[in-house]
Design a protein around this motif. Structure first.
Motif, PDB file in Angstrom:
ATOM      1  N   PHE A 182      46.353  37.272  29.529  1.00  0.00           N
ATOM      2  CA  PHE A 182      45.740  36.906  30.812  1.00  0.00           C
ATOM      3  C   PHE A 182      46.783  36.824  31.935  1.00  0.00           C
ATOM      4  CE2 PHE A 182      42.865  34.061  33.418  1.00  0.00           C
ATOM      5  CZ  PHE A 182      41.788  34.935  33.447  1.00  0.00           C
ATOM      6  N   HIS A 228      39.553  40.985  40.028  1.00  0.00           N
ATOM      7  CA  HIS A 228      40.587  40.614  39.062  1.00  0.00           C
ATOM      8  C   HIS A 228      41.207  41.867  38.423  1.00  0.00           C
ATOM      9  CE1 HIS A 228      41.912  38.365  35.348  1.00  0.00           C
ATOM     10  NE2 HIS A 228      42.298  37.571  36.314  1.00  0.00           N
ATOM     11  N   CYS A 262      37.534  38.067  34.706  1.00  0.00           N
ATOM     12  CA  CYS A 262      37.462  36.851  35.517  1.00  0.00           C
ATOM     13  C   CYS A 262      36.656  37.226  36.752  1.00  0.00           C
ATOM     14  CB  CYS A 262      38.862  36.384  35.898  1.00  0.00           C
ATOM     15  SG  CYS A 262      38.856  34.908  36.904  1.00  0.00           S
ATOM     16  N   ASN A 269      47.309  29.202  31.102  1.00  0.00           N
ATOM     17  CA  ASN A 269      46.530  29.324  32.334  1.00  0.00           C
ATOM     18  C   ASN A 269      46.150  27.920  32.814  1.00  0.00           C
ATOM     19  OD1 ASN A 269      44.607  29.786  34.289  1.00  0.00           O
ATOM     20  ND2 ASN A 269      43.140  30.771  32.938  1.00  0.00           N
ATOM     21  N   TYR A 313      36.050  35.032  43.325  1.00  0.00           N
ATOM     22  CA  TYR A 313      35.211  35.828  42.416  1.00  0.00           C
ATOM     23  C   TYR A 313      33.719  35.639  42.657  1.00  0.00           C
ATOM     24  CZ  TYR A 313      39.817  35.600  40.401  1.00  0.00           C
ATOM     25  OH  TYR A 313      41.161  35.632  40.254  1.00  0.00           O
ATOM     26  N   TRP A 359      43.072  39.535  43.154  1.00  0.00           N
ATOM     27  CA  TRP A 359      43.916  38.837  42.175  1.00  0.00           C
ATOM     28  C   TRP A 359      44.418  39.877  41.189  1.00  0.00           C
ATOM     29  CZ3 TRP A 359      46.176  34.256  42.189  1.00  0.00           C
ATOM     30  CH2 TRP A 359      46.937  33.950  41.051  1.00  0.00           C
ATOM     31  N   ASP A 373      48.553  29.229  37.023  1.00  0.00           N
ATOM     32  CA  ASP A 373      48.365  30.231  35.972  1.00  0.00           C
ATOM     33  C   ASP A 373      49.527  31.233  35.990  1.00  0.00           C
ATOM     34  OD1 ASP A 373      47.511  32.181  34.258  1.00  0.00           O
ATOM     35  OD2 ASP A 373      45.757  32.771  35.433  1.00  0.00           O
ATOM     36  N   ASN A 394      45.597  25.124  45.144  1.00  0.00           N
ATOM     37  CA  ASN A 394      44.650  25.878  44.332  1.00  0.00           C
ATOM     38  C   ASN A 394      44.106  25.024  43.200  1.00  0.00           C
ATOM     39  OD1 ASN A 394      43.453  28.528  43.660  1.00  0.00           O
ATOM     40  ND2 ASN A 394      44.687  28.365  41.789  1.00  0.00           N
ATOM     41  N   GLU A 395      42.859  25.207  42.884  1.00  0.00           N
ATOM     42  CA  GLU A 395      42.226  24.663  41.682  1.00  0.00           C
ATOM     43  C   GLU A 395      42.644  23.234  41.341  1.00  0.00           C
ATOM     44  OE1 GLU A 395      40.884  28.647  39.424  1.00  0.00           O
ATOM     45  OE2 GLU A 395      42.897  27.997  38.924  1.00  0.00           O
TER      46      GLU A 395
HETATM   47  C1  GAL Z   1      41.826  31.888  39.356  1.00  0.00           C
HETATM   48  C2  GAL Z   1      43.130  31.187  39.618  1.00  0.00           C
HETATM   49  C3  GAL Z   1      44.313  32.072  39.435  1.00  0.00           C
HETATM   50  C4  GAL Z   1      44.180  32.835  38.149  1.00  0.00           C
HETATM   51  C5  GAL Z   1      42.930  33.640  38.178  1.00  0.00           C
HETATM   52  C6  GAL Z   1      42.682  34.383  36.897  1.00  0.00           C
HETATM   53  O1  GAL Z   1      40.861  30.989  38.971  1.00  0.00           O
HETATM   54  O2  GAL Z   1      43.166  30.629  40.904  1.00  0.00           O
HETATM   55  O3  GAL Z   1      45.450  31.289  39.430  1.00  0.00           O
HETATM   56  O4  GAL Z   1      44.118  31.946  37.099  1.00  0.00           O
HETATM   57  O5  GAL Z   1      41.842  32.788  38.322  1.00  0.00           O
HETATM   58  O6  GAL Z   1      43.658  35.277  36.590  1.00  0.00           O
END
Ligand code: GAL
Ligand code: MG
Length: 973
Positions: free
Chosen positions: A584, A505, A949, A78, A479, A533, A177, A431-432
């Protein structure tokens, strides 16, 4: 390798994003191109500069080598980088795939400009023809084009070599991820154009009918020939080059000898606008002419006329504040890893449309070009996301000037490629990756190049949802707790639309509280939706006997979400990876073979275009919950389910309603005076063929209760004697295990990763010790008191068995100590003898439902074979529950069965597995079904939430301590 490309060690040079690569553009070269897909010669070197001693084998292109027969396997992490080297470095062990094939260039291409297009290669691509270096490229999810005119000869054969280095400086900004792979994952093409060619075409089509087509023209020879011009036709109507634009260009002295700029513009009267509900497209053909009028180049585009804008805190499409019912989607396939056919992508998007989605975020990189064509055609709003995620080293990279070039390169190339798609309504910077100057640089480029779309980036929005200075026009958190979103919308501080880039999630048995989210979104100005997600469970098909992925030969080795015997859906760790993040990677709304999970039905209902608002004065109030369409594309039948077992049906008439309107409709039938509790369901289906659904496809099934349950008459005493053993356990010919108290469920991923199940274990709920306290026998009843001891508390359980006509009534209570303030369930569990195979029930269904995920399962009379009740989540866990069950029977054609009547609607599950069987298994194939049925009747069952998550379930769906009471009656059929 001694060639100059390798000598530069470009895999550890983030400043180098390409060499010899042509600029990205939006001209579609697929028609008429020569496909180079197929079997290539291949060898896998241990490192880019390793000696070439490895023998050749064969490899299918496009296709990651990690999914084919090599020793380099997929790996799932991840956040953690799969190697220790810090950015911009790559590890010494760096698998490098050398792909080679003969290139027979058609003789008729003599004099033409010849271009190679590599659809996608991860992570560094080096191109050689006949040993000569031609170019290099990074950016694993966008195509790279190279001009081969000087290095190949029409009519002759050359050798094309594509070397792909797996780990590089670029891997540090491709730390998304999902599975790590290596190889060429999208198609490879060769095409030819006239030397005079369209270098780019930019189409802007507005809802007013205004159309503007900007063309960039080049000649391979350098100087442009005199007299060239462009023309276009829109659905057959010829449009001419814009003379005013030409004049302005000349007056501004902007003329150039080598860059030709031309424009076509028109206004289409009475234009049919594009939106996700009615994706109206026009066909645009752009032609580049030589002075004599002959055509040198052509480009075809499908055009959608639409506007996107932000007004106040609303995102508007064609002036409408549309709800964004989105999902995040990776390119994924269980047999190929990442390589998807057009048909696969179409099947993905068709399924999304059928389940009420209207938006996709291309998490976390640009998708195959066909994806955008399909989104245009089927009607999906797209947040197009650049291939930038530096998760593990986010902070170090966001401001690192060595990566500046890569950020701007990746974002700009995405925009240059996808700018003409009406489906793309928002650009995402990635992203991230924390937030730094590199993002602002990329944002600046986008603002200048495409002022027609908003831009978002979660990492920037995080700095302040209302902050005007950060590079995000949307407040796009991931989230965020629902209460926080609502509070922001009500705060008076909100300045930007709030659309979560990730929420709900979907890992395992999940998506609890989705209905609460949508109730808030639809009733709170400022909230506009979000992206669940995610779409896929990324399980890779693997033979259980260890080792490699099955690969392309695996078609047919799975069905209905389940891998064939001897196979399984591999997740992190299953390929022997030392560093991985387990299951995950299995966090989607569909199984790896695209079988829908039950949560999808929940979403479908929450997105229903037709809603029943209420039942009043013998009529129902219907509402049109679309943004642009009436009901003319839908048809409906009504279904009336009565508690006495009857289901009545008939045709229903949908009124003509504009979006947002409501109307009272009289019931087209009289509700029978008898029959007890009554539920009306409107089964809404497509009236004609849609691009994404044939006629008759169910779109939604809104439901309303017409009559409350009528209290059941008291059971007539009498019947067989109640027998219990010395431990106070019920003896019954149909039960292999007597009803006992259950407080445990096989932890869901949310329970486990959200830290909830660890508390249950700490309390000893997984291994309660039952001790009978007393057994009292009266003439027609037996009362049993028992204690269930955990490590930190004792639950007192009382069962009263009363003989009633035809069976036994069981009245139960359980008293939970205060410290057990959040348990999985309180209820009875028993097991039947072998035999029963069919469950018939009156309650919610037919699919799995739970207290906080029960909006999409209508009340009715349902029946399913016991083996089909179970949902095969990749990591076995609590599954197969049915909410709101009033009564059920378990039967077999030629064996005795049982019937259970419940005191009120309860959570029930019937399965071939005990909770402990599910808890113990890591993969679905490890489960051994039991001959009898394991039956749970719950007085209370905890919501699912999304805590793997993100937020846990809401407090109202928790199981409280204190006294719980429930009753049920068991009869023999
Ligand atoms: C987020 C991320 C996704 C995935 C998800 C958890 O933080 O952007 O790529 O990791 O969480 O499944
Ligand atoms: Mg991440």
């Amino acid at each position: 390798m001694t060639d100059p490309l390798a000598a530069l060690r470009p895999w550890e040079a983030p400043e180098v994003t390409s060499w010899g690569r042509l600029p990205m553009n939006a001209v579609d070269r697929r028609p008429g191109a020569l496909s180079l897909d197929g079997e290539w010669r291949f060898r896998l070197l241990p490192a880019p500069q390793a000696a070439d001693g490895v023998p050749w084998s064969a490899l299918h292109v496009p296709g990651a080598w990690t999914m084919q027969d090599t020793d380099d396997r997929p790996q799932y992490t991840n956040v953690t980088m799969p190697f220790g080297a810090f950015p911009p470095h790559a590890p010494a062990a760096d698998p490098t795939g050398v792909h080679e094939r003969d290139l027979d260039v058609p003789a008729e291409w003599a004099g033409r400009r010849i271009v190679l297009q590599v659809g996608a290669a991860e992570s560094v691509l080096l191109v050689h023809v006949d040993g000569r270096p031609v170019g290099l490229s990074k950016d694993s999810h966008l195509a790279a084009e190279f001009d081969l005119t000087e290095v190949v000869r029409p009519g002759a054969r050359s050798v094309l070599r594509l070397t792909v280095v797996k780990w590089s400086d670029a891997s540090h900004i491709e730390d998304q991820d999902h599975w790590w792979h290596g190889g060429i994952t999208r198609s490879v093409l060769l095409y030819a154009t006239d030397p005079l060619h369209l270098a780019d075409v930019t189409v802007r089509a507005r809802r007013s009918g205004e159309l503007r087509v900007d063309c960039a023209v080049r000649d391979r020879g350098g100087a442009l020939p005199d007299g060239w011009y462009v023309s276009a036709d829109l659905d057959g109507e010829l449009l001419a080059q814009d003379a005013e634009f030409d004049r302005l260009n000349a007056e501004d002295d902007r003329g150039s000898d080598f860059l030709g700029e031309a424009r076509v513009r028109t206004v289409v009267p009475g234009v049919r606008t594009w939106n996700a509900e009615q994706p109206e497209l026009y066909g645009l053909t752009v032609r580049l002419h030589r002075a004599d009028g002959s055509v040198a180049d052509t480009s075809y585009h499908r055009v959608g006329f639409r506007d996107v804008e932000i007004a106040g805190r609303d995102l508007l499409v064609n002036g409408e504040r549309v709800f964004v019912r989105g999902i995040n989607r990776h390119d994924f396939h269980p047999l190929t890893g990442r390589t998807m056919s057009y048909d696969d992508m179409r099947a993905d998007l068709v399924l999304l449309k059928r389940f009420g989605f209207n938006a996709v975020r291309t998490a976390h990189y640009p998708n195959d070009p066909a994806f955008y064509d399909l989104a245009d055609e089927l009607g999906l709003y797209v947040v197009d996301e650049a291939d930038i995620e530096s998760h593990d080293h986010a902070h170090e990279i966001a401001d690192d000037p060595r990566y500046l070039n890569a950020f701007v390169d990746r974002v700009s190339r995405m925009v240059l490629r996808d700018k003409n798609h009406p489906s793309v309504i928002i650009w995402s910077l990635g992203n991230e990756s924390d937030y730094g100057a590199n993002h602002d640089a990329a944002a600046g480029w986008v603002r200048r190049h495409d002022p027609t779309r908003p831009l978002q980036y979660e990492g920037a929005a995080k700095r302040g949802w209302a902050d005007p200075d950060v590079a995000s026009d949307i407040a796009c958190p991931m989230y965020a707790p629902l209460a926080e979103c609502v509070a922001h919308a009500l705060s008076g501080e909100q300045t930007k639309p709030l659309i979560q880039c990730e929420y709900s999630h979907a890992m395992g048995n999940s998506n609890g509280t989705l209905a609460d989210h949508w109730a808030a979104i639809e009733s709170t100005p400022g909230l506009q939706g979000g992206f669940i997600w995610e779409f896929w469970d990324h399980g890779i098909l693997q033979r259980v006997s260890g080792g490699r992925p099955v690969g392309r030969a695996g078609a047919g080795l799975y069905d209905n979400g389940v891998a064939a015997p001897g196979h399984r859906w591999a997740y992190g760790g299953d390929f022997g990876e030392a560093t991985h993040d387990g299951a995950f990677v299995a966090d989607g709304m569909v199984f790896p073979d695209r079988t829908p999970k039950p949560a999808l039905y929940e979403h479908r209902e929450l997105a229903a275009p037709v809603r029943i608002r209420c039942f009043r004065h013998e009529g129902i109030v219907l509402a049109n919950h679309q943004h642009f369409r009436g009901f003319d594309w839908l048809t409906a039948t009504w279904e009336l389910a009565l508690a006495d077992g009857r289901t009545l049906t008939g045709p229903a008439e949908l009124p003509e309603l504009c979006p947002g309107e409501t109307a009272a409709v009289p019931l087209p039938f009289e509700v029978p005076a008898d029959g007890g509790e009554a539920w009306l369901t409107l089964r809404v289906t497509t009236a004609g063929d849609q691009a994404w659904a044939p006629t008759g496809t169910e779109v939604c099934a809104p439901q309303i209760r017409l009559r409350a349950p009528v209290p059941a008459p008291a059971a007539v005493p009498g019947g067989p004697d109640v027998e219990v053993d010395g431990e106070g356990l019920l003896l019954h010919p149909l039960l292999a295990a007597a009803p006992t108290l259950s407080l445990w469920r096989a932890p869901t991923d949310n329970d486990e990763l959200g830290g909830i199940a660890p508390r249950w274990r700490a309390w000893g709920l997984d291994s309660l010790v039952r001790k009978v306290v007393s057994v009292r026998r009266a003439h027609d009843r037996v009362t049993v008191l028992a204690e269930y001891a955990g490590t930190t508390g004792v639950v007192r359980h009382r069962q009263e068995f009363t003989a009633v006509e035809g069976g036994i009534r069981v009245d139960e209570s359980a008293e939970l100590p205060d410290r057990f303030d959040d348990v999985a369930r309180v209820g009875s569990v028993f097991e039947t003898v072998a035999g029963p195979e069919l469950l018939e029930w009156f309650g919610q269904g037919p699919w799995e439902s739970y207290p906080d995920r029960a909006a999409g399962a209508p009340v009715g009379h349902h029946s399913l074979p016991v083996d089909e009740l179970f949902t095969p989540y990749l990591r076995p866990q609590e599954s197969g529950g049915r909410h709101g069950v009033r009564r059920f029977t378990l039967s077999a054609p030629d064996a005795a069965g049982l019937a259970v009547e419940l005191d009120e609607p309860r959570q029930v599950s019937v399965s071939r597995y005990r909770a402990e069987d599910l808890t113990a298994a890591a993969h679905h194939d490890e489960l051994v079904p039991r001959a009898g049925c394991v039956v749970h009747i719950d007085a209370a069952h905890r919501g699912l939430g999304t805590a793997s998550c993100g937020p846990d379930t809401l407090p109202s769906y928790l199981v409280a301590p204190g006294v719980h009471r429930w009753s049920w009656t068991l009869r023999t059929l």
